[in-house]
Write an enzyme that holds these catalytic residues in place. Sequence first.
Site, short mmCIF file in Angstrom:
data_model
loop_
_atom_site.label_atom_id
_atom_site.label_comp_id
_atom_site.label_asym_id
_atom_site.label_seq_id
_atom_site.Cartn_x
_atom_site.Cartn_y
_atom_site.Cartn_z
N THR A 204 0.85 -1.42 -0.10
CA THR A 204 0.34 -0.33 0.06
C THR A 204 0.70 1.46 -0.15
O THR A 204 0.42 2.41 -0.57
CB THR A 204 -1.02 0.05 1.01
N HIS A 418 20.85 -26.43 4.92
CA HIS A 418 20.39 -27.66 3.85
C HIS A 418 20.40 -26.31 2.14
O HIS A 418 20.70 -27.20 1.46
CB HIS A 418 18.78 -27.41 4.66
N GLU A 419 20.27 -25.51 2.74
CA GLU A 419 20.07 -24.60 1.81
C GLU A 419 21.95 -24.57 0.90
O GLU A 419 22.03 -24.93 -0.68
CB GLU A 419 19.89 -23.21 1.87
#
Length: 614
Positions: A204, A418-419
């Site tokens: 917005t 993990h990544e």
Amino acid sequence: MDKKFKFSVWYLIAAFWALIFLQEIYLASKHQAEIPYSQFRSWVEQNKVSEVAISETIIHGQVKPEKEGESSRRFTTVRVQDPDLIHLLEEHQVKFEGVVVSTFWRDVASWVIPILLFAGVWIWIIRRMSEGQGGLMRIGQSKAKIYVERGVPVRFTDVAGVDEAKEELNEVIEFLKTPDKFTKVGGRIPKGVLLVGPPGTGKTLLAKAVAGEAGVPFFSISGSEFVEMFVGVGAARVRDLFEQAKSKAPCIIFLDELDALGKARGIGPMAHEEREQTLNQLLVEMDGFDSRAGVILLAATNRPEILDPALLRAGRFDRHVLVDRPDRKGRVAILKIHARTVTFEPDVKLDTIAGMTPGMVGADLANVINEAALLAVRHGREAVSQKELEEAVERVIAGLEKKNRVLNKAERERVAHHEVGHALVALSLPGADPVQKISIVPRGIAALGYTLQLPTEDRFLLTRTELETKIAVLLGGRVAEELIFGEASTGAHDDLRKATDIAKRMIKEYGMSESLGTVVLEPSAPPMFLQLQESPRAGDYSEQTAREIDCEVRRLIEVQRSLVTALLTSLKPALLEGAQRVLEKEVISGDDLRSILTMHKAAPIASDSPARPA
Ligand code: ADP
Ligand code: MG
Ligand code: ZN
């Protein structure tokens, strides 16, 4: 229907009653004695009565003076049903008259007053109704609900951490400022730009900033306001909105919460008639207006997946701008923006605060600053110190944890390894898509982190090796977790599903398995609508084959898994360092990781490298 008229209705009613009342008084004033009817009759028979006036209920009469010069006495009597009376009066030559006036007015009143009362109540109800809905008589004129802002004070400098989105919106601003420049060349200007991103990321705010930067009026309306009680009101409102906007061009129309209005038609327990009409009207208006007229449509949503596909077609909201959660650098910038109005101690480090708040969006960060200021006031301080800021972070996180959006430290470490595991496998194996970036900024609902791989070109064919590489990359995350933390977590769920899916296709659709041969083992026909399959493997093959497929899938994945385990074990130092870098920065580029990788490849692998992150 103004006040005057409404009052005069009541005056009229009062006047009628007053008239009848006065008439009774007038007649009563003339009477002197009330006598029984029998006496009246006998007076008539004795020729004592000179004249009478007969009304519905009363007879007023005059007695003849007994002597000359004496005034005549008056009397009244109650009129009874007496069919002989007229005959009697005539016989004794009594002058008589019927008093018709009173019954006439009363008859009129008995009709008119109820009608007037009814009309009054009706008018009153209508007025009340129309007040409640912003003018029942003016349905569709949305003046009450459209908010037009001229001279919007928001600028791009008030929005931070969304640089890519700003860049994309720059073109829109350019166009609104100098439409001629664009129309001369004849290029097509986007009609609709859809801002997509999680709540609180500043969609917005960004839309307002576009209006502010371009210096044009800003028409804003929220999707939920369109969906009204009366069918047709929303559609009329859309029409009115576009009409108003066109007369004020160049300007911006901003549809906030587009998903409330633009839900795919026919979805939900009840297809909402009103919403559909409104949506159709919006589509019609969008097709009907030419962006060269200088009206640009912006919309915001946090659920683009539920939008009606018609809204996203070319020529409508065909340009999507991602407004994502800010990374650490972005969070510092947002904190700085909101810190402008607050006094801080000189030793405050907003960078540290940004490091504590991974996953928070702009609205949360504004909240942190506000909480800190409130805490400082409560502690009776002149300026906000680091202590209050840190306490405020804890408070805001406590509020957010219910919504499950902020990871704790241990979880973030796991996600980072993990990544990086995915990324290292992708960097090491030939034929994998290049790694663009590695991020542990939570994204969407499910993904806690992600490794972005972008193919360099469109691919229509994939070789067997490339498919195997894809499986290997998907397994990289899981294997890295096991290698570093000693056990797996639920984080790899989606990866494993994708890997299994690829393996199954290789065997069943592409004939890439030696043991099962080059045959297609797909179910012969897609299941009919709502047709229950007898077994989950209802295919055009035997139970025996089904068992073999399962074994083959498992074997295929197992081969890749041991390959990846060997690879990542040899790359452990790079994995640890890469993960540390990601934890620090939250987002690193593929090139960053590549340089870490080459550095460690050059150095001999230390056998006593630390098994756990610091
Ligand atoms: P959205 O519309 O995406 O849900 P808003 O634009 O309503 O989010 O953001 C709410 C408030 O949070 C803004 O008024 C602003 O104070 C703050 N905010 C959100 N995002 C940012 C940002 N990127 N930069 C600065 N302030 C922001
Ligand atoms: Mg919003
Ligand atoms: Zn993963």
